[in-house]
Design an enzyme around this catalytic site. Structure first.
Site, PDB file in Angstrom:
ATOM      1  N   LYS A   1      41.056 -20.478  32.924  1.00 29.15           N
ATOM      2  CA  LYS A   1      41.500 -21.505  33.691  1.00 29.15           C
ATOM      3  C   LYS A   1      43.140 -21.490  33.811  1.00 29.15           C
ATOM      4  CE  LYS A   1      43.667 -24.942  32.167  1.00 29.15           C
ATOM      5  NZ  LYS A   1      45.077 -25.488  32.126  1.00 29.15           N
TER       6      LYS A   1
ATOM      7  N   THR B   1      49.587 -23.707  32.794  1.00 29.13           N
ATOM      8  CA  THR B   1      49.127 -23.095  31.551  1.00 29.13           C
ATOM      9  C   THR B   1      47.673 -22.299  31.731  1.00 29.13           C
ATOM     10  OG1 THR B   1      50.083 -25.065  30.543  1.00 29.13           O
ATOM     11  CG2 THR B   1      47.953 -24.442  29.436  1.00 29.13           C
TER      12      THR B   1
ATOM     13  N   GLU C   1      48.374 -24.980  41.968  1.00 34.51           N
ATOM     14  CA  GLU C   1      48.667 -26.224  42.191  1.00 34.51           C
ATOM     15  C   GLU C   1      49.373 -26.151  43.890  1.00 34.51           C
ATOM     16  OE1 GLU C   1      48.930 -28.160  37.860  1.00 34.51           O
ATOM     17  OE2 GLU C   1      50.824 -27.463  38.738  1.00 34.51           O
TER      18      GLU C   1
END
Length: 413
Positions: A180, A191, A277
């Site tokens: 992830k 993260t 993102e």
């Protein structure tokens, strides 16, 4: 794919592993948030963790466990709270998590490794965890990898999973992985979380060396935003259930296994960078002509992490000056007259001199990469030659869009 082939199954593709993922109530969204990977037998364990001095409790916990005994049976990961910068109580929560799972599985707490992801400064919701662990163990399955991969993500748009198979000693050997990561991604185990399983028999020190080398070429060569997380963890288990001869030193079989391990890590690392993102494309930077691989990767990472380069690519602007500027400030000496830069098939700069090129066509190349987002043709390729050295290195990143600011401006509000 080389000496191995892609198969299905993720972390449960290797023999002797089960996995699970559930919604325990850790996330306010109601999405899956608790994952578990279990080996049927004790597995050799290795790990690479964040270099940040502000670390999550799970990172220190894992480091302490692996320093004493490089083996494990299970990896427990909660999503929703990072349990970083949570003081003494955060450490107690991590230990209680291991104790609870150990009782449920009937194993020692020292055989469990932990990972957490979510908002820094927030403790794990222990009431939800206490209720969730029995349910999690109850649904452990040899087909549970996808559920586990869904339960570890936060702002990710897609899950990230792969499994490969090769042959060692005339027997199949498999490596699977899930990961992830979407934001707070930067080299130095940036993260991000990644969990790898393998069924080969490998000596502990060699498995750790293989993982460290693979991490340096892959996870430590990606960047999204220049921020290294408090929770970055790469944990790899290998349990010997393939019944192949033990690998105790590097050679033909060791090289093959490490090559497959690196391939798994590279796939997952690129998937993280691709899912950055707000990103619309993956950036791959290759530097050649360096005197060492480390120097080549350092320049590549600097270019991939440059906000100006990333912004230009989002704007579909083939501005080679930003690439040259990033290469020059990477801290690796080279002669400016030796520098050449390509964007895809477009030569932009050669031997220290600008080259005439079709700017409109180069801009179209960048647009096409964005239109191929989340497909295999979504990659903007930058090639940089710095001289006559024999070493090369790669790094991966993504473009910097307006949405990155939107996602992170109100992350906790």
């Amino acid at each position: 794919m080389g000496e191995w082939r892609k198969i299905s199954g993720g972390v449960t593709a290797p023999k002797g592993y089960k996995a699970a993922g559930i919604t325990a109530g850790l996330k306010a969204s109601g999405l899956p948030d608790l994952a578990l990977i279990v080996s049927d037998v004790d597995a050799i364990a290795a790990g690479v963790f964040t270099t940040s001095h502000v670390r999550a409790a799970c990172v220190d916990y894992c480091r302490q466990i692996l320093q004493v005994k490089p083996s494990a049976r299970a990896i427990l990961c909660n999503s929703g709270q990072a349990n970083a910068a949570t003081g003494e109580q955060g450490i107690k929560d991590a230990q209680e998590s291991a104790d609870l799972l150990a009782r449920e599985l009937g194993i020692n707490p020292e055989s469990i490794l932990l990972a957490s992801t979510g908002v820094i400064g927030q403790r794990i919701k222990m009431d939800a965890l206490r209720g969730g662990i029995p349910k999690l163990v109850a649904v452990l399955s040899e087909t549970g990898s996808e559920a586990a991969s869904s339960a570890i993500i936060t702002t990710d748009l897609v899950t990230k999973s792969i499994a490969l198979e090769t042959t060692i000693g005339d027997r199949p050997v498999r490596i699977g992985g899930i990961a992830k990561g979407s934001g707070m991604i930067h080299p130095n185990m940036a993260t991000m979380l990644a969990f790898v399983t393998c069924d080969a028999a490998v000596s502990p020190h060699l498995w750790q060396q293989m993982l460290t080398r693979s991490a340096n070429k892959t996870f430590n060569s990606i960047t999204v935003d220049g921020d290294t997380s408090t929770n970055d963890s790469l944990i790899a288990l290998t349990n010997g259930q393939s019944r192949t001869p033990a690998i105790t030193e590097m050679g033909i079989e060791g090289d093959k296994l490490e090559g497959m391990l690196t391939e798994v890590c590279q796939y997952l690392a690129k998937a993280i960078a691709r899912d950055g993102e707000g990103a619309t494309c993956l950036i791959e930077v290759e530097v050649i002509g360096a005197h060492t691989e480390v120097a080549a990767r350092q320049i590549a990472k600097t270019i991939a992490g440059s906000s100006l380069v990333k912004s230009a690519i989002f704007g579909r602007d083939p501005n080679w000056g930003r690439i040259a500027g990033a290469a020059g400030r990477a801290g690796v000496p080279f002669e400016q007259d030796d520098l050449s830069i390509k964007l895809g098939d477009f030569l932009l700069f050669q031997n220290g001199q600008p080259v005439n090129f079709d700017k409109a066509a180069a801009s179209t190349y960048l647009k096409q990469a964005a239109e191929g987002a989340y497909l295999q043709d979504d990659t903007v390729k930058i090639s940089v030659n710095i001289g006559s050295g024999n070493s090369s290195g790669k790094a991966w990143g993504c473009d910097l869009s307006y949405d990155y600011v939107k996602i992170n401006a109100h992350y906790t509000t």
